[in-house]
Design an enzyme around this catalytic site. Structure first.
Site, PDB file in Angstrom:
ATOM      1  N   GLN A 102      45.184  38.138  54.280  1.00  0.00           N
ATOM      2  CA  GLN A 102      44.185  37.604  53.349  1.00  0.00           C
ATOM      3  C   GLN A 102      44.308  36.082  53.268  1.00  0.00           C
ATOM      4  O   GLN A 102      45.366  35.555  52.909  1.00  0.00           O
ATOM      5  CB  GLN A 102      44.349  38.214  51.954  1.00  0.00           C
ATOM      6  CG  GLN A 102      43.124  37.908  51.100  1.00  0.00           C
ATOM      7  CD  GLN A 102      43.227  38.353  49.673  1.00  0.00           C
ATOM      8  OE1 GLN A 102      44.245  38.129  49.021  1.00  0.00           O
ATOM      9  NE2 GLN A 102      42.178  38.965  49.160  1.00  0.00           N
ATOM     10  N   TYR A 182      38.912  32.671  42.566  1.00  0.00           N
ATOM     11  CA  TYR A 182      39.524  31.596  43.358  1.00  0.00           C
ATOM     12  C   TYR A 182      38.442  30.725  44.010  1.00  0.00           C
ATOM     13  O   TYR A 182      37.257  30.873  43.709  1.00  0.00           O
ATOM     14  CB  TYR A 182      40.521  32.204  44.352  1.00  0.00           C
ATOM     15  CG  TYR A 182      41.650  32.894  43.609  1.00  0.00           C
ATOM     16  CD1 TYR A 182      42.483  32.167  42.757  1.00  0.00           C
ATOM     17  CD2 TYR A 182      41.830  34.267  43.675  1.00  0.00           C
ATOM     18  CE1 TYR A 182      43.487  32.784  42.028  1.00  0.00           C
ATOM     19  CE2 TYR A 182      42.835  34.899  42.941  1.00  0.00           C
ATOM     20  CZ  TYR A 182      43.657  34.145  42.117  1.00  0.00           C
ATOM     21  OH  TYR A 182      44.638  34.754  41.373  1.00  0.00           O
ATOM     22  N   ARG A 229      36.044  39.636  50.973  1.00  0.00           N
ATOM     23  CA  ARG A 229      36.271  40.307  49.683  1.00  0.00           C
ATOM     24  C   ARG A 229      35.473  39.639  48.557  1.00  0.00           C
ATOM     25  O   ARG A 229      35.525  38.404  48.416  1.00  0.00           O
ATOM     26  CB  ARG A 229      37.755  40.290  49.315  1.00  0.00           C
ATOM     27  CG  ARG A 229      38.016  41.138  48.078  1.00  0.00           C
ATOM     28  CD  ARG A 229      39.467  41.332  47.738  1.00  0.00           C
ATOM     29  NE  ARG A 229      39.608  42.642  47.116  1.00  0.00           N
ATOM     30  CZ  ARG A 229      40.593  43.023  46.322  1.00  0.00           C
ATOM     31  NH1 ARG A 229      41.582  42.197  46.060  1.00  0.00           N
ATOM     32  NH2 ARG A 229      40.614  44.215  45.777  1.00  0.00           N
ATOM     33  N   GLY A 322      45.698  49.355  45.213  1.00  0.00           N
ATOM     34  CA  GLY A 322      46.625  48.266  44.959  1.00  0.00           C
ATOM     35  C   GLY A 322      47.923  48.798  44.379  1.00  0.00           C
ATOM     36  O   GLY A 322      48.849  49.177  45.109  1.00  0.00           O
TER      37      GLY A 322
HETATM   38  C1  LIG Z   1      50.726  42.441  41.671  1.00  0.00           C
HETATM   39  C2  LIG Z   1      49.296  42.243  42.085  1.00  0.00           C
HETATM   40  C3  LIG Z   1      48.966  41.176  42.915  1.00  0.00           C
HETATM   41  C4  LIG Z   1      47.656  41.009  43.362  1.00  0.00           C
HETATM   42  N1  LIG Z   1      47.373  39.996  44.243  1.00  0.00           N
HETATM   43  C5  LIG Z   1      46.154  39.936  44.820  1.00  0.00           C
HETATM   44  C6  LIG Z   1      45.915  39.044  45.903  1.00  0.00           C
HETATM   45  O1  LIG Z   1      46.790  38.316  46.400  1.00  0.00           O
HETATM   46  N2  LIG Z   1      44.655  39.026  46.424  1.00  0.00           N
HETATM   47  C7  LIG Z   1      43.654  39.819  45.938  1.00  0.00           C
HETATM   48  O2  LIG Z   1      42.519  39.766  46.428  1.00  0.00           O
HETATM   49  N3  LIG Z   1      43.870  40.696  44.925  1.00  0.00           N
HETATM   50  C8  LIG Z   1      45.092  40.781  44.392  1.00  0.00           C
HETATM   51  N4  LIG Z   1      45.341  41.731  43.423  1.00  0.00           N
HETATM   52  C9  LIG Z   1      44.290  42.677  43.048  1.00  0.00           C
HETATM   53  C10 LIG Z   1      44.411  43.973  43.877  1.00  0.00           C
HETATM   54  O3  LIG Z   1      44.083  43.737  45.235  1.00  0.00           O
HETATM   55  C11 LIG Z   1      43.465  45.065  43.328  1.00  0.00           C
HETATM   56  O4  LIG Z   1      42.163  44.563  43.340  1.00  0.00           O
HETATM   57  C12 LIG Z   1      43.828  45.498  41.905  1.00  0.00           C
HETATM   58  O5  LIG Z   1      45.210  45.783  41.795  1.00  0.00           O
HETATM   59  C13 LIG Z   1      43.020  46.716  41.472  1.00  0.00           C
HETATM   60  O6  LIG Z   1      43.310  47.811  42.317  1.00  0.00           O
HETATM   61  P1  LIG Z   1      44.255  49.033  41.801  1.00  0.00           P
HETATM   62  O7  LIG Z   1      43.626  49.542  40.533  1.00  0.00           O
HETATM   63  O8  LIG Z   1      44.247  50.030  42.913  1.00  0.00           O
HETATM   64  O9  LIG Z   1      45.608  48.430  41.554  1.00  0.00           O
HETATM   65  C14 LIG Z   1      46.638  41.896  42.932  1.00  0.00           C
HETATM   66  C15 LIG Z   1      46.982  42.940  42.071  1.00  0.00           C
HETATM   67  C16 LIG Z   1      48.285  43.134  41.663  1.00  0.00           C
HETATM   68  C17 LIG Z   1      48.608  44.310  40.775  1.00  0.00           C
END
Ligand SMILES: Cc1cc2nc3c(=O)[nH]c(=O)nc-3n(C[C@H](O)[C@H](O)[C@H](O)COP(=O)(O)O)c2cc1C
Length: 369
Positions: A102, A182, A229, A322
Site C-alpha cells: 500500500q 490521507y 482504495r 482487517g
Molecule cells: C491496526 C490498524 C491499522 C490500520 N492501518 C491501515 C493502513 O495502513 N492503511 C489502510 O488503508 N487502512 C488501515 N486500517 C484500516 C483497515 O484496513 C480496515 O479498513 C479496518 O480495520 C476495518 O476492517 P475490519 O473491520 O475488518 O478490521 C487499519 C486498521 C487497523 C485496525
C-alpha cells in the site's frame, strides 16, 4: 458450508489467480523500528504467517520522507527499505501467497516533529484537528502548508518511484492509498481542499491528482497490478467531513476508474454510524457495485457469514478483513473449518516487537495447547 463458501472460491484478478477471496486489509503496525524504517525479520514472519490469504495488502508504506505521519512505519523510497521488503515478498511467495504494497502519503495527518520542524504538506492550509502518532506519543496536528504545483508534481513522481521500488522488491502489485483522510482523500473533499487552481474547485479538479498518480505509476508497472482504495463515507474520523459534493465526487472518480484496467477497486463501508449524517452514502457496495465494472473488494466489519453473503449477492468479488487477520493468521483455514476466531488485543496494535504481532497461534496450535 464447508468448501462451498463463496469466500473460498478462486478469483481471477487481472492476470493473477487468487486462491480465495479472503483478502488481508492493509494495517499499519508501527514495528519498523530502525533508522531506515525498513521491514526486517519480524515483518517476514508476520506476513508469511498470513500467506494463505487470497491476497495480502501490506501496511501503508510511505512513498517519501515527507509522506510519513506515524512513528515506526516502513517506507518504500530507499534502497534499504527495498531490500527489507524483498525478503518479505520472497517469504510470502515461498508460502504460495500474493502480496501488494500500500503506497501511502498522509498529507496533513502528520506533525512538524517528523519534518525537522517544517509543516506537513496538504492540498490546503486547513488543520484536520486530529492527532499524529509521533516518536513522543500522540500530538495535536497543526495547520499544514498548502502544496505548490511543483510540490504536487514531485509527490506524483514520488508515487511513481515508490511503485518502481515495489516492483524491484518483488511485490505482485501496489494499492494506492486514496482513503481514510490521507493526502489523496484530502484533495477529494471540499472541506479539506479549497484550492483555486487545477487541483481544486470542481469535482474533476479535486480528483485530478489520483488519475495523475495512476498514470505515472502505469509507466513503471502493468495497469492490471494497480489497486485503488477509497472510503467515500468517512466522516468525523481522521479529520474528514462529508459535504454535499463528496458522494458526487466519488461517483465521478469511480465512473472514471472504469477507463483503467486496474487490478481492483477496494472500497470501505462506513467506518462508523453515519445514518444521521447528511450527505453520507450508507451502503457503499450497493451504490458502487453497479457502477464499477472491474474487480471490487469490499471492507469493514465483515465476518465470515456477511463476507459469504456479500459475494453471493453479487455486491463484491472479494472481502478484505482487517482486525480478524491480526489475531487469526490462519483466517482462511478457520473459515474453511468453520472454526472459532481469536479476539484481537487492541493494546498491541502499534507496539514494538513480536507481542501482538507474530505470536497469535494458528487454530491447530491453539487446539493442542
Ligand atoms: C491496526 C490498524 C491499522 C490500520 N492501518 C491501515 C493502513 O495502513 N492503511 C489502510 O488503508 N487502512 C488501515 N486500517 C484500516 C483497515 O484496513 C480496515 O479498513 C479496518 O480495520 C476495518 O476492517 P475490519 O473491520 O475488518 O478490521 C487499519 C486498521 C487497523 C485496525
Amino acid at each position: 458450508m464447508k468448501n462451498t463458501q463463496p469466500l473460498l472460491e478462486k478469483l481471477q484478478m487481472g492476470d493473477l489467480e487468487l486462491q480465495n477471496r479472503v483478502i488481508m486489509a492493509p494495517m499499519t503496525r508501527s514495528r519498523a523500528i530502525n533508522p531506515e524504517n525498513a521491514p526486517f525479520d519480524i515483518h517476514i514472519k508476520y506476513y508469511q504467517q498470513r500467506a494463505s490469504a487470497g491476497l495480502i495488502i501490506s501496511e501503508g508504506a510511505q512513498i517519501s520522507k515527507k509522506a510519513v505521519g506515524y512513528v515506526n512505519t516502513p517506507g518504500i523510497y530507499s534502497d534499504a527499505q527495498v531490500e527489507g521488503w524483498k525478503e518479505v515478498t520472497e517469504g510470502v511467495h515461498e508460502k504460495g501467497g500474493k502480496i501488494f504494497i500500500q503506497l501511502w502519503h498522509v498529507g496533513r495527518m502528520s506533525h512538524p516533529d517528523f519534518h525537522g520542524g517544517e509543516l506537513p504538506h496538504a492540498p490546503s492550509a486547513i488543520n484536520p484537528h486530529s492527532k499524529s502518532f509521533t516518536p513522543e506519543g500522540f500530538k495535536d496536528t497543526e495547520t499544514p502548508k498548502e502544496m505548490t504545483i511543483e510540490e504536487i508534481k514531485q509527490t506524483i513522481l514520488d508515487y511513481k518511484n515508490a511503485a518502481a521500488n515495489a516492483m524491484k522488491a518483488g511485490f505482485d502489485g501496489v494499492e494506492i492509498h486514496s482513503s481514510n483522510g490521507y493526502l489523496l482523500h484530502q484533495f477529494f473533499n471540499r472541506t479539506s481542499n479549497v484550492r483555486t487552481d487545477e487541483y481544486g474547485g470542481s469535482i474533476e479538479n479535486r480528483a485530478r491528482i489520483l488519475f495523475e498518480v495512476i498514470d505515472a505509476i502505469k509507466e513503471v508497472m502493468p495497469e492490471n497490478r494497480i489497486g485503488v482504495r477509497l472510503n467515500p463515507s468517512l466522516h468525523g474520523i481522521f479529520g474528514m467531513t462529508l459535504d454535499e459534493e463528496t458522494i458526487p465526487a466519488f461517483d465521478y472518480i469511480i465512473e472514471k476508474l472504469n477507463q483503467y484496467d486496474l487490478a481492483y477497486l477496494h472500497l470501505s463501508e462506513p467506518f462508523n454510524d453515519v445514518s444521521e449524517i447528511p450527505y453520507a452514502e450508507k451502503e457503499i457496495a450497493k451504490r458502487y457495485r453497479p457502477m464499477y465494472k472491474g474487480t471490487l473488494i469490499i471492507n469493514a466489519s465483515f465476518d465470515q457469514e456477511k463476507g459469504n453473503k456479500v459475494i453471493l449477492e453479487g455486491l463484491a468479488d472479494a472481502v478484505a478483513y482487517g482486525k480478524p487477520f491480526i489475531s487469526n493468521p490462519d483466517l482462511v483455514e478457520r473459515f474453511a473449518e468453520n472454526g472459532p476466531l481469536a479476539d484481537w488485543d487492541q493494546s498491541t496494535f502499534y507496539t514494538p516487537g513480536e507481542k501482538g504481532f507474530t505470536d497469535y497461534p494458528k487454530l491447530s496450535v491453539s487446539k493442542s495447547i
